[in-house]
Scaffold this motif. Structure first.
Motif, mmCIF file in Angstrom:
data_model
loop_
_atom_site.group_PDB
_atom_site.id
_atom_site.type_symbol
_atom_site.label_atom_id
_atom_site.label_comp_id
_atom_site.label_asym_id
_atom_site.label_seq_id
_atom_site.Cartn_x
_atom_site.Cartn_y
_atom_site.Cartn_z
ATOM 1 N N GLN A 1 36.005 25.072 35.618
ATOM 2 C CA GLN A 1 36.435 23.745 36.052
ATOM 3 C C GLN A 1 37.690 23.820 36.916
ATOM 4 O OE1 GLN A 1 36.705 21.861 32.226
ATOM 5 N NE2 GLN A 1 34.628 21.061 32.316
ATOM 6 N N ALA A 2 38.624 24.691 36.556
ATOM 7 C CA ALA A 2 39.838 24.842 37.354
ATOM 8 C C ALA A 2 39.521 25.395 38.740
ATOM 9 C CB ALA A 2 40.831 25.756 36.628
ATOM 10 N N ALA A 3 38.661 26.412 38.794
ATOM 11 C CA ALA A 3 38.286 27.006 40.082
ATOM 12 C C ALA A 3 37.554 25.988 40.954
ATOM 13 C CB ALA A 3 37.415 28.235 39.856
ATOM 14 N N LEU A 4 36.627 25.261 40.361
ATOM 15 C CA LEU A 4 35.868 24.260 41.123
ATOM 16 C C LEU A 4 36.755 23.119 41.589
ATOM 17 C CD1 LEU A 4 32.601 24.160 39.009
ATOM 18 C CD2 LEU A 4 32.744 24.771 41.433
ATOM 19 N N GLN B 1 49.544 25.436 32.952
ATOM 20 C CA GLN B 1 48.489 24.791 32.163
ATOM 21 C C GLN B 1 47.499 25.838 31.640
ATOM 22 O OE1 GLN B 1 46.670 21.222 33.726
ATOM 23 N NE2 GLN B 1 48.370 20.848 35.100
ATOM 24 N N VAL B 2 47.141 26.776 32.504
ATOM 25 C CA VAL B 2 46.210 27.827 32.104
ATOM 26 C C VAL B 2 46.834 28.724 31.035
ATOM 27 C CG1 VAL B 2 44.915 29.844 32.925
ATOM 28 C CG2 VAL B 2 45.065 27.792 34.353
ATOM 29 N N GLU B 3 48.148 28.915 31.114
ATOM 30 C CA GLU B 3 48.844 29.769 30.146
ATOM 31 C C GLU B 3 48.644 29.283 28.710
ATOM 32 O OE1 GLU B 3 53.431 30.992 28.974
ATOM 33 O OE2 GLU B 3 53.017 30.033 30.910
ATOM 34 N N HIS B 4 48.703 27.963 28.519
ATOM 35 C CA HIS B 4 48.521 27.415 27.170
ATOM 36 C C HIS B 4 47.101 27.705 26.654
ATOM 37 C CE1 HIS B 4 52.398 25.565 27.243
ATOM 38 N NE2 HIS B 4 52.110 24.847 28.309
ATOM 39 N N LEU C 1 34.162 34.188 41.158
ATOM 40 C CA LEU C 1 35.540 34.247 40.669
ATOM 41 C C LEU C 1 35.567 34.313 39.141
ATOM 42 C CD1 LEU C 1 37.312 31.640 42.988
ATOM 43 C CD2 LEU C 1 37.920 34.056 42.768
ATOM 44 N N VAL C 2 34.776 33.453 38.521
ATOM 45 C CA VAL C 2 34.718 33.434 37.064
ATOM 46 C C VAL C 2 34.097 34.724 36.543
ATOM 47 C CG1 VAL C 2 33.728 32.257 35.061
ATOM 48 C CG2 VAL C 2 34.671 30.920 36.960
ATOM 49 N N ASN C 3 33.114 35.246 37.251
ATOM 50 C CA ASN C 3 32.476 36.505 36.871
ATOM 51 C C ASN C 3 33.522 37.621 36.768
ATOM 52 O OD1 ASN C 3 30.412 38.371 36.309
ATOM 53 N ND2 ASN C 3 30.017 38.752 38.475
ATOM 54 N N LEU C 4 34.378 37.731 37.780
ATOM 55 C CA LEU C 4 35.415 38.764 37.775
ATOM 56 C C LEU C 4 36.469 38.480 36.713
ATOM 57 C CD1 LEU C 4 36.856 41.226 38.920
ATOM 58 C CD2 LEU C 4 37.842 39.743 40.687
ATOM 59 N N ALA C 5 36.910 37.217 36.649
ATOM 60 C CA ALA C 5 37.985 36.880 35.715
ATOM 61 C C ALA C 5 37.536 36.998 34.266
ATOM 62 C CB ALA C 5 38.482 35.461 35.999
ATOM 63 N N TRP C 6 36.315 36.584 33.974
ATOM 64 C CA TRP C 6 35.851 36.542 32.591
ATOM 65 C C TRP C 6 35.281 37.882 32.125
ATOM 66 C CZ3 TRP C 6 36.928 33.301 28.882
ATOM 67 C CH2 TRP C 6 36.185 33.347 27.693
ATOM 68 N N ASN C 7 34.480 38.495 32.986
ATOM 69 C CA ASN C 7 33.785 39.718 32.574
ATOM 70 C C ASN C 7 34.537 40.994 32.933
ATOM 71 O OD1 ASN C 7 31.423 38.385 31.526
ATOM 72 N ND2 ASN C 7 30.812 37.997 33.641
ATOM 73 N N SER D 1 47.746 34.337 33.287
ATOM 74 C CA SER D 1 47.513 33.035 33.922
ATOM 75 C C SER D 1 47.949 33.067 35.380
ATOM 76 C CB SER D 1 48.258 31.931 33.165
ATOM 77 O OG SER D 1 49.665 32.069 33.294
ATOM 78 N N GLN D 2 49.070 33.736 35.664
ATOM 79 C CA GLN D 2 49.513 33.861 37.057
ATOM 80 C C GLN D 2 48.501 34.667 37.872
ATOM 81 O OE1 GLN D 2 52.093 32.539 38.628
ATOM 82 N NE2 GLN D 2 53.180 31.623 36.909
ATOM 83 N N ALA D 3 47.960 35.715 37.269
ATOM 84 C CA ALA D 3 46.975 36.547 37.968
ATOM 85 C C ALA D 3 45.705 35.765 38.277
ATOM 86 C CB ALA D 3 46.645 37.777 37.123
ATOM 87 N N LEU D 4 45.223 35.023 37.292
ATOM 88 C CA LEU D 4 43.984 34.264 37.475
ATOM 89 C C LEU D 4 44.137 33.174 38.522
ATOM 90 C CD1 LEU D 4 42.822 33.906 33.771
ATOM 91 C CD2 LEU D 4 41.697 35.240 35.554
#
Length: 216
Positions: free
Chosen positions: A99-102, A141-144, A193-199, A164-167
């Protein structure tokens, strides 16, 4: 009463706007000019000319180009943060990342002038008015979210800020690239993006998808 031009042609009388309406008009014009030309190449004269008013009208509302620019940037910062905050409705961390990326890619797609204003460099950008500062707010926000996820997995939550800063930085830089490239489609960009960040690189999916929006 109408006036005669040099060739005898009648000219329309200038329409007087209420102060609030005139201010909004000047902000809209300033936003477009700052996006197209940048801060340095934009002048009060050009803003006034497009609005069909005299320069003193611009000074009356904003005190000059600096004041107009500050209002435009502040509005874009708030608009982007509000958009991202409103998008974060899911419960699962992966869905929140989607949702953040989109939300950022949607903003780039739907508000190109606003995004251009934010990413252009200006000597007047304060610590609270640059694109990096906006992304820093998003990262907090992502940090929390990451902090809670780290705790649930037995990881050190002190490193949530770093991740969170990296993402957020990854999404922001890819978003700037995609603004020019315009392909693949934004849903596909978000999915990768999510594929790389999550997996991670060691567990990339061959054909990543989104759970919160269909990849077209």
């Amino acid at each position: 009463m109408t006036e005669q031009g040099d060739g005898g042609e009648k000219q329309r009388p200038r329409v007087r706007m209420p102060a609030a309406q005139r201010r909004e008009q000047l902000i809209t014009i300033g936003r477009q000019l700052f996006a197209e030309r940048g801060y340095d190449a934009t002048s009060v004269e050009e803003v006034a000319a497009r609005a069909k008013v005299s320069k003193p009208v611009v000074y009356e509302h904003f005190g000059g180009k600096e004041g107009l620019y500050a209002v435009v940037v502040d509005r874009e910062v708030r608009a982007l943060l509000d958009r991202i905050a409103a998008a974060l409705t899911a419960g699962h961390p992966r869905e929140l990342l989607e949702q953040a990326a989109l939300a950022l890619l949607d903003y780039i797609d739907e508000e190109p002038h606003g995004f251009q204003v934010l990413v252009r460099n200006s000597p007047l950008l304060s610590a609270s008015g640059s694109f990096s500062s906006v992304m820093n707010d998003v990262a907090h926000q992502v940090e929390h979210i990451l902090g809670a996820e780290f705790k649930s997995r037995g990881l050190d939550p002190r490193f949530a800020e770093l991740y969170s800063q990296a993402l957020v930085g990854m999404v922001a830089l890819v978003g700037q690239w995609w603004r020019e490239a315009r392909k693949p489609k934004k849903e596909m960009v978000a999915a990768h993006l999510v594929n790389l960040a999550w997996n991670g690189l060691s567990h990339l999916e061959a054909k990543p998808g989104l759970t919160t929006r269909r990849v077209r």
